[in-house]
Design a protein around this motif. Structure first.
Motif, PDB file in Angstrom:
ATOM      1  N   THR B   5      54.326  35.193  45.738  1.00  0.00           N
ATOM      2  CA  THR B   5      54.107  36.635  45.859  1.00  0.00           C
ATOM      3  C   THR B   5      54.030  37.267  44.488  1.00  0.00           C
ATOM      4  N   GLN B   6      53.023  38.098  44.265  1.00  0.00           N
ATOM      5  CA  GLN B   6      52.862  38.759  42.980  1.00  0.00           C
ATOM      6  C   GLN B   6      52.820  40.277  43.161  1.00  0.00           C
ATOM      7  N   THR B   7      53.485  40.954  42.231  1.00  0.00           N
ATOM      8  CA  THR B   7      53.434  42.416  42.182  1.00  0.00           C
ATOM      9  C   THR B   7      53.303  42.878  40.742  1.00  0.00           C
ATOM     10  N   PRO B   8      52.616  43.991  40.492  1.00  0.00           N
ATOM     11  CA  PRO B   8      51.806  44.731  41.453  1.00  0.00           C
ATOM     12  C   PRO B   8      50.482  44.021  41.715  1.00  0.00           C
ATOM     13  N   SER B   9      49.774  44.464  42.712  1.00  0.00           N
ATOM     14  CA  SER B   9      48.461  43.873  42.957  1.00  0.00           C
ATOM     15  C   SER B   9      47.442  44.417  41.950  1.00  0.00           C
ATOM     16  N   HIS B  10      47.645  45.638  41.521  1.00  0.00           N
ATOM     17  CA  HIS B  10      46.747  46.236  40.541  1.00  0.00           C
ATOM     18  C   HIS B  10      47.556  47.199  39.671  1.00  0.00           C
ATOM     19  N   GLN B  11      47.391  47.084  38.363  1.00  0.00           N
ATOM     20  CA  GLN B  11      48.045  48.003  37.448  1.00  0.00           C
ATOM     21  C   GLN B  11      47.049  48.486  36.406  1.00  0.00           C
ATOM     22  N   VAL B  12      47.070  49.786  36.202  1.00  0.00           N
ATOM     23  CA  VAL B  12      46.245  50.391  35.169  1.00  0.00           C
ATOM     24  C   VAL B  12      47.185  50.910  34.089  1.00  0.00           C
ATOM     25  N   THR B  13      46.893  50.592  32.846  1.00  0.00           N
ATOM     26  CA  THR B  13      47.775  50.996  31.765  1.00  0.00           C
ATOM     27  C   THR B  13      46.962  51.428  30.559  1.00  0.00           C
ATOM     28  N   GLN B  14      47.601  52.164  29.680  1.00  0.00           N
ATOM     29  CA  GLN B  14      46.946  52.570  28.442  1.00  0.00           C
ATOM     30  C   GLN B  14      47.161  51.494  27.384  1.00  0.00           C
ATOM     31  N   MET B  15      46.185  51.349  26.531  1.00  0.00           N
ATOM     32  CA  MET B  15      46.278  50.395  25.426  1.00  0.00           C
ATOM     33  C   MET B  15      47.556  50.656  24.627  1.00  0.00           C
ATOM     34  N   GLY B  16      48.253  49.603  24.282  1.00  0.00           N
ATOM     35  CA  GLY B  16      49.475  49.720  23.509  1.00  0.00           C
ATOM     36  C   GLY B  16      50.737  49.771  24.357  1.00  0.00           C
ATOM     37  N   ASN B 103      51.895  16.534  42.571  1.00  0.00           N
ATOM     38  CA  ASN B 103      52.132  17.964  42.669  1.00  0.00           C
ATOM     39  C   ASN B 103      50.847  18.715  42.961  1.00  0.00           C
ATOM     40  N   VAL B 104      50.988  19.748  43.708  1.00  0.00           N
ATOM     41  CA  VAL B 104      49.894  20.675  43.937  1.00  0.00           C
ATOM     42  C   VAL B 104      50.432  22.072  43.650  1.00  0.00           C
ATOM     43  N   LEU B 105      49.700  22.821  42.869  1.00  0.00           N
ATOM     44  CA  LEU B 105      50.120  24.177  42.565  1.00  0.00           C
ATOM     45  C   LEU B 105      49.745  25.122  43.693  1.00  0.00           C
ATOM     46  N   THR B 106      50.652  26.025  43.980  1.00  0.00           N
ATOM     47  CA  THR B 106      50.378  27.114  44.904  1.00  0.00           C
ATOM     48  C   THR B 106      50.225  28.386  44.095  1.00  0.00           C
ATOM     49  N   PHE B 107      49.117  29.062  44.289  1.00  0.00           N
ATOM     50  CA  PHE B 107      48.817  30.270  43.517  1.00  0.00           C
ATOM     51  C   PHE B 107      49.113  31.518  44.327  1.00  0.00           C
ATOM     52  N   GLY B 108      49.511  32.554  43.615  1.00  0.00           N
ATOM     53  CA  GLY B 108      49.621  33.860  44.217  1.00  0.00           C
ATOM     54  C   GLY B 108      48.262  34.535  44.310  1.00  0.00           C
ATOM     55  N   ALA B 109      48.261  35.726  44.909  1.00  0.00           N
ATOM     56  CA  ALA B 109      47.010  36.458  45.117  1.00  0.00           C
ATOM     57  C   ALA B 109      46.521  37.137  43.848  1.00  0.00           C
ATOM     58  N   GLY B 110      47.362  37.197  42.831  1.00  0.00           N
ATOM     59  CA  GLY B 110      46.946  37.755  41.557  1.00  0.00           C
ATOM     60  C   GLY B 110      47.368  39.196  41.360  1.00  0.00           C
ATOM     61  N   SER B 111      47.489  39.554  40.090  1.00  0.00           N
ATOM     62  CA  SER B 111      47.724  40.938  39.682  1.00  0.00           C
ATOM     63  C   SER B 111      46.584  41.340  38.768  1.00  0.00           C
ATOM     64  N   ARG B 112      45.862  42.361  39.188  1.00  0.00           N
ATOM     65  CA  ARG B 112      44.744  42.802  38.361  1.00  0.00           C
ATOM     66  C   ARG B 112      45.255  43.836  37.365  1.00  0.00           C
ATOM     67  N   LEU B 113      45.080  43.553  36.095  1.00  0.00           N
ATOM     68  CA  LEU B 113      45.499  44.456  35.028  1.00  0.00           C
ATOM     69  C   LEU B 113      44.262  45.087  34.399  1.00  0.00           C
ATOM     70  N   THR B 114      44.272  46.405  34.353  1.00  0.00           N
ATOM     71  CA  THR B 114      43.197  47.145  33.700  1.00  0.00           C
ATOM     72  C   THR B 114      43.801  47.936  32.548  1.00  0.00           C
ATOM     73  N   VAL B 115      43.312  47.660  31.343  1.00  0.00           N
ATOM     74  CA  VAL B 115      43.800  48.344  30.156  1.00  0.00           C
ATOM     75  C   VAL B 115      42.735  49.332  29.691  1.00  0.00           C
ATOM     76  N   LEU B 116      43.145  50.589  29.596  1.00  0.00           N
ATOM     77  CA  LEU B 116      42.176  51.638  29.206  1.00  0.00           C
ATOM     78  C   LEU B 116      42.375  52.060  27.758  1.00  0.00           C
TER      79      LEU B 116
END
Lengths: 114, 116
Positions: B5-16, B103-116
Motif C-alpha cells: 500500500t502506498q500513500t499518497p496516490s498523488h502529491q503536488v509540491t513546490q520546488m524545494g 523471490n518475486v517482488l510485489t509492487f504497490g500502485a505507486g505515488s505520483r509526485l508532481t513538482v511545480l
C-alpha cells in the motif's frame, strides 16, 4: 551490465487475435526474467516469471512466455486477446548475483480494438 | 491477496519542498525497494533496503533522497528538497527473500509526485 530491450513501443491488435510482445535481454548467466503489466492508474502486476526449468512458463490471465537462451529472448504471448488486456507491459530481468534489483525494459503499450 | 500500500496516490509540491512518500509492505517481507518511472520513460531502480539499512542504491539516489523504516510496518522515501526532475511515479516494492531465484517482488500502485 544487464539490459532489457522491448522493440515495440506500441502494438494494436484486434480483440480475439493472438498477441506476441517481444523482449530481449542482455545477461551473461542464466537470467531471472519477469513480465509485469501496468493498467492505467494501477501499479505493476506480475504476469509471470522464469527462474529455471521448463522454458515455457504460464502466467495469469492466460498469458505465457517462452525463454529462448539462443536468442536471448523472453517473448510474451496470448492466444486470444481481450479488451481488458489493454495496458502497458514491461519485461524485466534481475540485475546482479544478489538481491532483487530489477532492470526494466521501456515497455510496450498494447491497444485492443474491437 | 496481500498487497503493498502506498500513500499518497498523488502529491503536488513546490520546488524545494520536502516530500515523504509512504509505503506499507507486505507484513512478512524483509526486503524493500523504491523504483521510479518518469513519464514516458523506463521504470528505474532507486534503492533497496534490508535489515534497517540500504543494501544498494542507484546513481539517482543522491543525498537528496533518504529511506527509513520508522516502525515495523512503514517504509518511507524522503526527498529533502524537490526538483522539477523529481516529478515521477514512485513505486514501492517488497520481497520475502534476497535470493534472485527465490523471490518475486510485489509492487504497490505507486505515488505520483508532481513538482511545480
Amino acid at each position: 551490465a544487464q539490459s532489457v530491450t522491448q522493440p515495440d513501443i506500441h502494438i494494436t491488435v484486434s480483440e480475439g487475435a493472438s498477441l506476441e510482445l517481444r523482449c530481449n535481454y542482455s545477461y551473461g548467466a542464466t537470467p531471472y526474467l519477469f513480465w509485469y503489466v501496468q493498467s492505467p492508474g494501477q501499479g505493476l502486476q506480475l504476469l509471470l516469471k522464469y527462474f529455471s526449468g521448463d522454458t515455457l512458463v504460464q502466467g495469469i490471465k492466460g498469458f505465457e512466455a517462452e525463454f529462448k537462451r539462443s536468442q536471448s529472448s523472453f517473448n510474451l504471448r496470448k492466444p486470444s486477446v481481450h479488451w481488458s488486456d489493454a495496458a502497458e507491459y514491461f519485461c524485466a530481468v534481475v540485475a546482479g548475483e544478489y538481491g532483487n534489483k530489477l532492470v526494466f525494459g521501456a515497455g510496450t503499450i498494447l491497444r485492443v480494438k474491437s | 491477496e496481500p498487497e503493498v500500500t502506498q500513500t499518497p496516490s498523488h502529491q503536488v509540491t513546490q520546488m524545494g519542498q520536502e516530500v515523504i512518500l509512504r509505503c506499507v509492505p507486505i507484513s512478512n517481507h524483509l526486503y524493500f525497494y523504491w523504483y521510479r518511472q518518469i513519464l514516458g520513460q523506463k521504470v528505474e531502480f532507486l534503492v533497496s533496503f534490508y535489515n534497517n539499512e540500504i543494501s544498494e542504491k542507484s546513481e539517482i539516489f543522491d543525498d537528496q533522497f533518504s529511506v527509513e523504516r520508522p516502525d515495523g510496518s512503514n517504509f518511507t522515501l524522503k526527498i529533502r528538497s524537490t526538483k522539477l526532475e523529481d516529478s515521477a511515479m514512485y513505486f514501492c516494492a517488497s520481497g520475502s527473500s534476497g535470493a534472485p531465484g527465490a523471490n518475486v517482488l510485489t509492487f504497490g500502485a505507486g505515488s505520483r509526485l508532481t513538482v511545480l
